[in-house]
Design a protein around this motif. Structure first.
Motif, PDB file in Angstrom:
ATOM      1  N   GLY A 116     149.338  -3.576  73.147  1.00 16.32           N
ATOM      2  CA  GLY A 116     148.320  -3.149  72.186  1.00 16.32           C
ATOM      3  C   GLY A 116     147.550  -1.927  72.641  1.00 16.32           C
ATOM      4  O   GLY A 116     146.463  -1.649  72.147  1.00 16.32           O
ATOM      5  N   TRP A 117     148.129  -1.166  73.584  1.00 17.01           N
ATOM      6  CA  TRP A 117     147.461   0.022  74.095  1.00 17.01           C
ATOM      7  C   TRP A 117     147.616   1.190  73.136  1.00 17.01           C
ATOM      8  O   TRP A 117     148.491   1.199  72.278  1.00 17.01           O
ATOM      9  N   LYS A 118     146.784   2.213  73.336  1.00 22.58           N
ATOM     10  CA  LYS A 118     146.829   3.428  72.518  1.00 22.58           C
ATOM     11  C   LYS A 118     147.074   4.640  73.418  1.00 22.58           C
ATOM     12  O   LYS A 118     146.327   4.854  74.374  1.00 22.58           O
ATOM     13  N   LEU A 119     148.108   5.407  73.076  1.00 19.41           N
ATOM     14  CA  LEU A 119     148.391   6.632  73.823  1.00 19.41           C
ATOM     15  C   LEU A 119     147.249   7.609  73.584  1.00 19.41           C
ATOM     16  O   LEU A 119     146.952   7.966  72.446  1.00 19.41           O
ATOM     17  N   ALA A 120     146.588   8.032  74.666  1.00 22.98           N
ATOM     18  CA  ALA A 120     145.378   8.833  74.559  1.00 22.98           C
ATOM     19  C   ALA A 120     145.589  10.317  74.829  1.00 22.98           C
ATOM     20  O   ALA A 120     144.685  11.106  74.601  1.00 22.98           O
ATOM     21  N   CYS A 121     146.774  10.688  75.321  1.00 25.94           N
ATOM     22  CA  CYS A 121     147.024  12.089  75.623  1.00 25.94           C
ATOM     23  C   CYS A 121     148.531  12.338  75.632  1.00 25.94           C
ATOM     24  O   CYS A 121     149.318  11.402  75.732  1.00 25.94           O
ATOM     25  N   GLU A 122     148.871  13.576  75.535  1.00 27.52           N
ATOM     26  CA  GLU A 122     150.279  13.972  75.572  1.00 27.52           C
ATOM     27  C   GLU A 122     150.863  13.655  76.956  1.00 27.52           C
ATOM     28  O   GLU A 122     150.242  13.958  77.971  1.00 27.52           O
ATOM     29  N   PRO A 123     152.035  13.014  77.011  1.00 27.37           N
ATOM     30  CA  PRO A 123     152.639  12.741  78.322  1.00 27.37           C
ATOM     31  C   PRO A 123     152.925  14.039  79.086  1.00 27.37           C
ATOM     32  O   PRO A 123     153.297  15.052  78.502  1.00 27.37           O
ATOM     33  N   LEU A 124     152.731  13.975  80.391  1.00 26.43           N
ATOM     34  CA  LEU A 124     153.073  15.092  81.273  1.00 26.43           C
ATOM     35  C   LEU A 124     154.462  14.807  81.838  1.00 26.43           C
ATOM     36  O   LEU A 124     154.649  13.812  82.540  1.00 26.43           O
ATOM     37  N   ILE A 125     155.416  15.653  81.501  1.00 28.01           N
ATOM     38  CA  ILE A 125     156.775  15.529  82.015  1.00 28.01           C
ATOM     39  C   ILE A 125     157.064  16.750  82.870  1.00 28.01           C
ATOM     40  O   ILE A 125     157.008  17.884  82.391  1.00 28.01           O
ATOM     41  N   VAL A 126     157.340  16.505  84.141  1.00 25.72           N
ATOM     42  CA  VAL A 126     157.662  17.575  85.082  1.00 25.72           C
ATOM     43  C   VAL A 126     159.150  17.476  85.379  1.00 25.72           C
ATOM     44  O   VAL A 126     159.625  16.445  85.841  1.00 25.72           O
ATOM     45  N   ARG A 127     159.872  18.539  85.096  1.00 23.71           N
ATOM     46  CA  ARG A 127     161.320  18.544  85.295  1.00 23.71           C
ATOM     47  C   ARG A 127     161.680  19.253  86.596  1.00 23.71           C
ATOM     48  O   ARG A 127     161.140  20.306  86.895  1.00 23.71           O
ATOM     49  N   LYS A 128     162.586  18.605  87.338  1.00 26.18           N
ATOM     50  CA  LYS A 128     163.109  19.132  88.611  1.00 26.18           C
ATOM     51  C   LYS A 128     162.013  19.175  89.668  1.00 26.18           C
ATOM     52  O   LYS A 128     161.180  18.283  89.715  1.00 26.18           O
ATOM     53  N   ALA A 129     161.978  20.186  90.488  1.00 22.32           N
ATOM     54  CA  ALA A 129     161.020  20.261  91.601  1.00 22.32           C
ATOM     55  C   ALA A 129     159.592  20.415  91.084  1.00 22.32           C
ATOM     56  O   ALA A 129     159.343  21.122  90.108  1.00 22.32           O
ATOM     57  N   VAL A 130     158.662  19.758  91.749  1.00 23.33           N
ATOM     58  CA  VAL A 130     157.247  19.846  91.396  1.00 23.33           C
ATOM     59  C   VAL A 130     156.687  21.149  91.962  1.00 23.33           C
ATOM     60  O   VAL A 130     156.805  21.419  93.158  1.00 23.33           O
ATOM     61  N   THR A 131     156.088  21.944  91.097  1.00 25.39           N
ATOM     62  CA  THR A 131     155.533  23.237  91.484  1.00 25.39           C
ATOM     63  C   THR A 131     154.007  23.150  91.595  1.00 25.39           C
ATOM     64  O   THR A 131     153.400  22.195  91.099  1.00 25.39           O
ATOM     65  N   GLY A 133     151.980  24.775  89.859  1.00 29.42           N
ATOM     66  CA  GLY A 133     151.512  24.733  88.471  1.00 29.42           C
ATOM     67  C   GLY A 133     151.565  23.322  87.892  1.00 29.42           C
ATOM     68  O   GLY A 133     150.679  22.914  87.143  1.00 29.42           O
ATOM     69  N   ASP A 134     152.606  22.569  88.267  1.00 28.32           N
ATOM     70  CA  ASP A 134     152.715  21.179  87.814  1.00 28.32           C
ATOM     71  C   ASP A 134     151.585  20.334  88.404  1.00 28.32           C
ATOM     72  O   ASP A 134     151.020  19.468  87.719  1.00 28.32           O
ATOM     73  N   LEU A 135     151.261  20.578  89.659  1.00 28.35           N
ATOM     74  CA  LEU A 135     150.171  19.838  90.290  1.00 28.35           C
ATOM     75  C   LEU A 135     148.835  20.160  89.636  1.00 28.35           C
ATOM     76  O   LEU A 135     147.977  19.281  89.494  1.00 28.35           O
ATOM     77  N   THR A 136     148.671  21.398  89.202  1.00 27.29           N
ATOM     78  CA  THR A 136     147.459  21.776  88.464  1.00 27.29           C
ATOM     79  C   THR A 136     147.390  21.017  87.144  1.00 27.29           C
ATOM     80  O   THR A 136     146.331  20.490  86.773  1.00 27.29           O
ATOM     81  N   LEU A 137     148.516  20.928  86.438  1.00 24.59           N
ATOM     82  CA  LEU A 137     148.546  20.178  85.184  1.00 24.59           C
ATOM     83  C   LEU A 137     148.239  18.703  85.417  1.00 24.59           C
ATOM     84  O   LEU A 137     147.534  18.070  84.625  1.00 24.59           O
ATOM     85  N   ALA A 138     148.754  18.137  86.505  1.00 23.48           N
ATOM     86  CA  ALA A 138     148.486  16.738  86.828  1.00 23.48           C
ATOM     87  C   ALA A 138     147.002  16.538  87.145  1.00 23.48           C
ATOM     88  O   ALA A 138     146.391  15.556  86.702  1.00 23.48           O
ATOM     89  N   HIS A 139     146.412  17.467  87.889  1.00 21.26           N
ATOM     90  CA  HIS A 139     144.978  17.417  88.196  1.00 21.26           C
ATOM     91  C   HIS A 139     144.173  17.442  86.897  1.00 21.26           C
ATOM     92  O   HIS A 139     143.227  16.654  86.714  1.00 21.26           O
ATOM     93  N   GLU A 140     144.551  18.326  85.986  1.00 20.72           N
ATOM     94  CA  GLU A 140     143.862  18.432  84.695  1.00 20.72           C
ATOM     95  C   GLU A 140     144.033  17.163  83.864  1.00 20.72           C
ATOM     96  O   GLU A 140     143.104  16.750  83.165  1.00 20.72           O
ATOM     97  N   LEU A 141     145.206  16.537  83.941  1.00 19.26           N
ATOM     98  CA  LEU A 141     145.426  15.274  83.242  1.00 19.26           C
ATOM     99  C   LEU A 141     144.434  14.230  83.739  1.00 19.26           C
ATOM    100  O   LEU A 141     143.768  13.557  82.951  1.00 19.26           O
ATOM    101  N   GLY A 142     144.323  14.077  85.055  1.00 16.09           N
ATOM    102  CA  GLY A 142     143.399  13.095  85.612  1.00 16.09           C
ATOM    103  C   GLY A 142     141.955  13.377  85.264  1.00 16.09           C
ATOM    104  O   GLY A 142     141.215  12.487  84.834  1.00 16.09           O
TER     105      GLY A 142
END
Length: 154
Positions: A116-131, A133-142
């Motif tokens: 019964g949960w509600k998706l509250a934000c767009e999923p973050l999908i990181v493809r291949k090696a984590v860059t 920039g990806d870590l910045t996006l993950a920080h912003e997600l949190g």
């Protein structure tokens, strides 16, 4: 004074990529001082952790187009003890994918719907090696999720 909101971050990592994302998500969430944030590996998180939180972020590697077995195990262990007790809970997803990550997102969504949960934000999908920039996006997600949780936006 209202009690602090609680954010739970549950993740599994094998190669370390999802772990790096999880720690960046956690670091971002900790910027919001009036939210208590816990970071737990999927095998270490249980139903009491889920019942005690106000929102949850789920991290997984993509394994064969699916979530990790450890995250599925977390769901298997917590579903019945939490059934009808976490309705409306906001959640988000982050995936480290070797492919496109959509299968993992889809299947997590199906299970989250059962809670019964509600998706509250767009999923973050990181493809291949984590860059970086990806870590910045993950920080912003949190940080963004914790901020919205703190403000009662969900």
């Amino acid at each position: 004074m209202m009690p602090a909101k609680r954010l739970l971050i549950v993740y599994h990592t094998q190669s370390g990529n999802t772990g790096a994302l999880a720690h960046a998500v956690f670091d971002g969430a900790r910027q919001v001082l009036d939210v208590e944030t816990r970071l737990l590996r999927a095998f270490d998180a249980g139903h009491s952790d889920l019942l005690a939180c106000d929102g949850v972020l789920l991290g997984t590697p993509e394994n064969f187009g699916y979530m990790s077995g450890a995250l599925k195990d977390f769901f298997d262990r917590t579903y019945y003890p939490c059934e009808n007790k976490t309705n409306g809970r906001p959640y988000g997803i982050f995936v480290s994918a070797g492919n496109d990550g959509t299968g993992a997102v889809r299947e997590i969504g199906r299970i989250a719907n059962g809670y019964g949960w509600k998706l509250a934000c767009e999923p973050l999908i990181v493809r291949k090696a984590v860059t970086p920039g990806d870590l910045t996006l993950a920080h912003e997600l949190g940080e963004g999720f914790a901020t919205a949780l703190s403000m009662g936006a969900f």
